[in-house]
Design a protein around this motif. Structure first.
Motif, PDB file in Angstrom:
ATOM      1  N   LEU A  14       0.849  -1.183   0.000  1.00  0.00           N
ATOM      2  CA  LEU A  14       0.000   0.000   0.000  1.00  0.00           C
ATOM      3  C   LEU A  14       0.886   1.234   0.000  1.00  0.00           C
ATOM      4  O   LEU A  14       1.878   1.292   0.720  1.00  0.00           O
ATOM      5  N   ALA A  15       0.494   2.226  -0.810  1.00  0.00           N
ATOM      6  CA  ALA A  15       1.293   3.451  -0.885  1.00  0.00           C
ATOM      7  C   ALA A  15       0.425   4.608  -1.333  1.00  0.00           C
ATOM      8  O   ALA A  15      -0.645   4.408  -1.919  1.00  0.00           O
ATOM      9  N   PRO A  16       0.864   5.850  -1.067  1.00  0.00           N
ATOM     10  CA  PRO A  16       0.119   7.008  -1.550  1.00  0.00           C
ATOM     11  C   PRO A  16       0.087   7.042  -3.072  1.00  0.00           C
ATOM     12  O   PRO A  16       0.731   6.233  -3.745  1.00  0.00           O
ATOM     13  N   ASP A  17      -0.683   8.001  -3.610  1.00  0.00           N
ATOM     14  CA  ASP A  17      -0.816   8.164  -5.055  1.00  0.00           C
ATOM     15  C   ASP A  17       0.561   8.121  -5.704  1.00  0.00           C
ATOM     16  O   ASP A  17       1.456   8.889  -5.357  1.00  0.00           O
ATOM     17  N   TYR A  24     -10.655   6.223   2.828  1.00  0.00           N
ATOM     18  CA  TYR A  24     -11.661   5.260   3.294  1.00  0.00           C
ATOM     19  C   TYR A  24     -12.774   5.100   2.267  1.00  0.00           C
ATOM     20  O   TYR A  24     -13.235   3.983   2.000  1.00  0.00           O
ATOM     21  N   GLU A  25     -13.218   6.203   1.681  1.00  0.00           N
ATOM     22  CA  GLU A  25     -14.295   6.127   0.696  1.00  0.00           C
ATOM     23  C   GLU A  25     -13.865   5.335  -0.532  1.00  0.00           C
ATOM     24  O   GLU A  25     -14.647   4.540  -1.082  1.00  0.00           O
ATOM     25  N   ALA A  26     -12.621   5.516  -0.971  1.00  0.00           N
ATOM     26  CA  ALA A  26     -12.139   4.799  -2.152  1.00  0.00           C
ATOM     27  C   ALA A  26     -11.957   3.313  -1.870  1.00  0.00           C
ATOM     28  O   ALA A  26     -12.331   2.460  -2.682  1.00  0.00           O
ATOM     29  N   VAL A  27     -11.361   2.994  -0.726  1.00  0.00           N
ATOM     30  CA  VAL A  27     -11.098   1.591  -0.404  1.00  0.00           C
ATOM     31  C   VAL A  27     -12.399   0.837  -0.147  1.00  0.00           C
ATOM     32  O   VAL A  27     -12.580  -0.298  -0.607  1.00  0.00           O
ATOM     33  N   TRP A  28     -13.305   1.446   0.576  1.00  0.00           N
ATOM     34  CA  TRP A  28     -14.583   0.805   0.895  1.00  0.00           C
ATOM     35  C   TRP A  28     -15.623   0.972  -0.205  1.00  0.00           C
ATOM     36  O   TRP A  28     -16.665   0.313  -0.165  1.00  0.00           O
ATOM     37  N   ALA A  29     -15.380   1.891  -1.162  1.00  0.00           N
ATOM     38  CA  ALA A  29     -16.341   2.190  -2.236  1.00  0.00           C
ATOM     39  C   ALA A  29     -17.680   2.656  -1.656  1.00  0.00           C
ATOM     40  O   ALA A  29     -18.749   2.176  -2.029  1.00  0.00           O
ATOM     41  N   VAL A  30     -17.606   3.608  -0.720  1.00  0.00           N
ATOM     42  CA  VAL A  30     -18.797   4.174  -0.079  1.00  0.00           C
ATOM     43  C   VAL A  30     -18.604   5.686   0.048  1.00  0.00           C
ATOM     44  O   VAL A  30     -17.508   6.210  -0.174  1.00  0.00           O
ATOM     45  N   SER A  31     -19.679   6.378   0.428  1.00  0.00           N
ATOM     46  CA  SER A  31     -19.600   7.781   0.801  1.00  0.00           C
ATOM     47  C   SER A  31     -19.773   7.879   2.315  1.00  0.00           C
ATOM     48  O   SER A  31     -20.611   7.188   2.890  1.00  0.00           O
ATOM     49  N   LEU A  32     -18.972   8.720   2.946  1.00  0.00           N
ATOM     50  CA  LEU A  32     -18.992   8.866   4.400  1.00  0.00           C
ATOM     51  C   LEU A  32     -19.346  10.303   4.768  1.00  0.00           C
ATOM     52  O   LEU A  32     -18.954  11.244   4.068  1.00  0.00           O
ATOM     53  N   ASP A  33     -20.076  10.463   5.861  1.00  0.00           N
ATOM     54  CA  ASP A  33     -20.434  11.785   6.339  1.00  0.00           C
ATOM     55  C   ASP A  33     -19.183  12.487   6.872  1.00  0.00           C
ATOM     56  O   ASP A  33     -18.521  11.968   7.788  1.00  0.00           O
ATOM     57  N   SER A  49     -10.693  -4.736   5.154  1.00  0.00           N
ATOM     58  CA  SER A  49     -10.962  -5.166   6.518  1.00  0.00           C
ATOM     59  C   SER A  49      -9.959  -4.573   7.503  1.00  0.00           C
ATOM     60  O   SER A  49     -10.327  -4.176   8.616  1.00  0.00           O
ATOM     61  N   LYS A  50      -8.683  -4.449   7.112  1.00  0.00           N
ATOM     62  CA  LYS A  50      -7.672  -3.992   8.062  1.00  0.00           C
ATOM     63  C   LYS A  50      -7.804  -2.519   8.404  1.00  0.00           C
ATOM     64  O   LYS A  50      -7.435  -2.104   9.509  1.00  0.00           O
ATOM     65  N   ILE A  51      -8.334  -1.696   7.458  1.00  0.00           N
ATOM     66  CA  ILE A  51      -8.457  -0.284   7.804  1.00  0.00           C
ATOM     67  C   ILE A  51      -9.608  -0.053   8.780  1.00  0.00           C
ATOM     68  O   ILE A  51      -9.755   1.041   9.313  1.00  0.00           O
ATOM     69  N   GLU A  52     -10.417  -1.085   9.030  1.00  0.00           N
ATOM     70  CA  GLU A  52     -11.449  -0.962  10.064  1.00  0.00           C
ATOM     71  C   GLU A  52     -10.836  -0.895  11.460  1.00  0.00           C
ATOM     72  O   GLU A  52     -11.273  -0.101  12.302  1.00  0.00           O
ATOM     73  N   TYR A  53      -9.853  -1.748  11.724  1.00  0.00           N
ATOM     74  CA  TYR A  53      -9.356  -1.885  13.091  1.00  0.00           C
ATOM     75  C   TYR A  53      -7.894  -1.489  13.262  1.00  0.00           C
ATOM     76  O   TYR A  53      -7.354  -1.565  14.369  1.00  0.00           O
ATOM     77  N   SER A  54      -7.228  -1.066  12.179  1.00  0.00           N
ATOM     78  CA  SER A  54      -5.834  -0.649  12.287  1.00  0.00           C
ATOM     79  C   SER A  54      -5.663   0.721  11.632  1.00  0.00           C
ATOM     80  O   SER A  54      -6.569   1.232  10.972  1.00  0.00           O
ATOM     81  N   SER A  55      -4.481   1.293  11.805  1.00  0.00           N
ATOM     82  CA  SER A  55      -4.183   2.602  11.223  1.00  0.00           C
ATOM     83  C   SER A  55      -3.661   2.493   9.792  1.00  0.00           C
ATOM     84  O   SER A  55      -3.075   3.435   9.263  1.00  0.00           O
ATOM     85  N   LEU A  56      -3.903   1.372   9.140  1.00  0.00           N
ATOM     86  CA  LEU A  56      -3.320   1.098   7.832  1.00  0.00           C
ATOM     87  C   LEU A  56      -3.755   2.100   6.764  1.00  0.00           C
ATOM     88  O   LEU A  56      -3.038   2.318   5.786  1.00  0.00           O
ATOM     89  N   ALA A  57      -4.908   2.734   6.923  1.00  0.00           N
ATOM     90  CA  ALA A  57      -5.367   3.691   5.913  1.00  0.00           C
ATOM     91  C   ALA A  57      -4.377   4.829   5.720  1.00  0.00           C
ATOM     92  O   ALA A  57      -4.286   5.407   4.628  1.00  0.00           O
ATOM     93  N   THR A  58      -3.614   5.161   6.762  1.00  0.00           N
ATOM     94  CA  THR A  58      -2.640   6.242   6.627  1.00  0.00           C
ATOM     95  C   THR A  58      -1.508   5.871   5.673  1.00  0.00           C
ATOM     96  O   THR A  58      -0.781   6.754   5.214  1.00  0.00           O
ATOM     97  N   ALA A  59      -1.345   4.579   5.357  1.00  0.00           N
ATOM     98  CA  ALA A  59      -0.322   4.170   4.395  1.00  0.00           C
ATOM     99  C   ALA A  59      -0.635   4.678   2.995  1.00  0.00           C
ATOM    100  O   ALA A  59       0.252   4.744   2.142  1.00  0.00           O
ATOM    101  N   PHE A  60      -1.904   5.006   2.738  1.00  0.00           N
ATOM    102  CA  PHE A  60      -2.286   5.561   1.440  1.00  0.00           C
ATOM    103  C   PHE A  60      -2.060   7.070   1.377  1.00  0.00           C
ATOM    104  O   PHE A  60      -2.270   7.675   0.328  1.00  0.00           O
ATOM    105  N   CYS A  61      -1.698   7.694   2.490  1.00  0.00           N
ATOM    106  CA  CYS A  61      -1.589   9.149   2.586  1.00  0.00           C
ATOM    107  C   CYS A  61      -0.126   9.586   2.568  1.00  0.00           C
ATOM    108  O   CYS A  61       0.772   8.816   2.935  1.00  0.00           O
TER     109      CYS A  61
END
Length: 253
Positions: free
Chosen positions: A112-115, A194-203, A169-181
């Motif tokens: 996993l890595a940023p853009d 989170y929206e891209a990985v989960w394919a959802v819209s978040l408030d 699944s891992k970005i639910e319970y770990s800080s792994l999402a920051t690896a994309f940043c």
């Protein structure tokens, strides 16, 4: 006891295949390479290669990552490293018929890595590109505009699907999402991951409240940015927490 005879066992090879994920243009994308040699010549596949005699699995995966993307795998022993990609072992795939050449066992890894910039093909790859995972996993196969769609080579569709689900699944319970940043990021940029990985819209408000209220998840840097337009947004970096409590639960879709 009779001596051990290696020739009594069938030979097989070991490869490493990489599920390299990034977020580009608000979509979860994976690195795909077009094979330049048989088998499956001309088909799209995941990057990877054979493990060398003098390599362990993690070293082989890190080498392939550098060759295919120019990225250096993050070293957990070096906390000052800021530009390393997250790399972890995903799963092992050993169907006897997965490779028509010979018995080949693949140990897949997730990166996993940023853009990232446009990839460069390496090894036996003819070309390489970032493609949305939804397109790569299309039931009719994948093909660029004007191409006849075809399934990914080998069992790479299954490997890719497993890698995407691991990330989701891992970005639910770990800080792994920051690896994309990048090293410093806004809450809005993290939300778009989170929206891209989960394919959802978040408030936006609920998300901001959750991530800033989770102990050890984010640390303010003291700076701001206007790179997203509008008013200056506060910059954060990843905190020291590896597990999130409470977790960021994935919305049901």
């Amino acid at each position: 006891m009779s001596p051990y005879d290696p020739s009594a066992f069938p030979p097989f090879a070991v490869t490493v295949d990489l599920v390299v994920l990034t977020v580009r243009r608000h979509a979860l994308c994976a690195l795909a390479v077009r094979r330049g040699e048989p088998p499956f010549q001309g088909r799209w596949a995941l990057p990877g290669g054979f493990v060398r005699d003098d390599e362990d699995l993690s070293s082989a995966a890190a080498r392939e990552l550098i060759e295919e993307t120019g990225l250096i795998a993050h070293d957990p022993a070096d906390p000052d490293q800021v530009n390393g990609a997250h790399l972890e072992q995903l799963a092992t795939y050993g169907d006897p018929k997965r490779d028509p050449r010979m018995r080949v066992v693949s140990v897949a890894h997730l990166a996993l890595a940023p853009d990232l910039p446009a990839p460069r093909p390496g090894g036996d790859a003819h070309s390489a590109r970032w493609a949305p995972v939804e397109e790569l996993l299309n039931e009719e196969g994948y093909g660029r505009e004007g191409e006849q769609p075809a399934p990914l080579a080998f069992d790479h569709a299954q490997i890719l699907a497993d890698g995407v689900e691991r990330a989701r699944s891992k970005i639910e319970y770990s800080s792994l999402a920051t690896a994309f940043c990048p090293p410093e990021f806004t809450v809005g940029e993290l939300r778009r991951v989170y929206e891209a990985v989960w394919a959802v819209s978040l408030d936006p408000r609920n998300f901001h409240r959750k991530v800033t209220g989770t102990p050890g998840f984010l640390v303010p840097t003291g700076g701001t940015t206007t790179r997203q337009g509008g008013r200056p947004a506060q910059l954060f970096r990843a905190g020291g927490a590896t597990l999130l409590n409470p977790p960021m639960l994935r919305p049901e879709v």
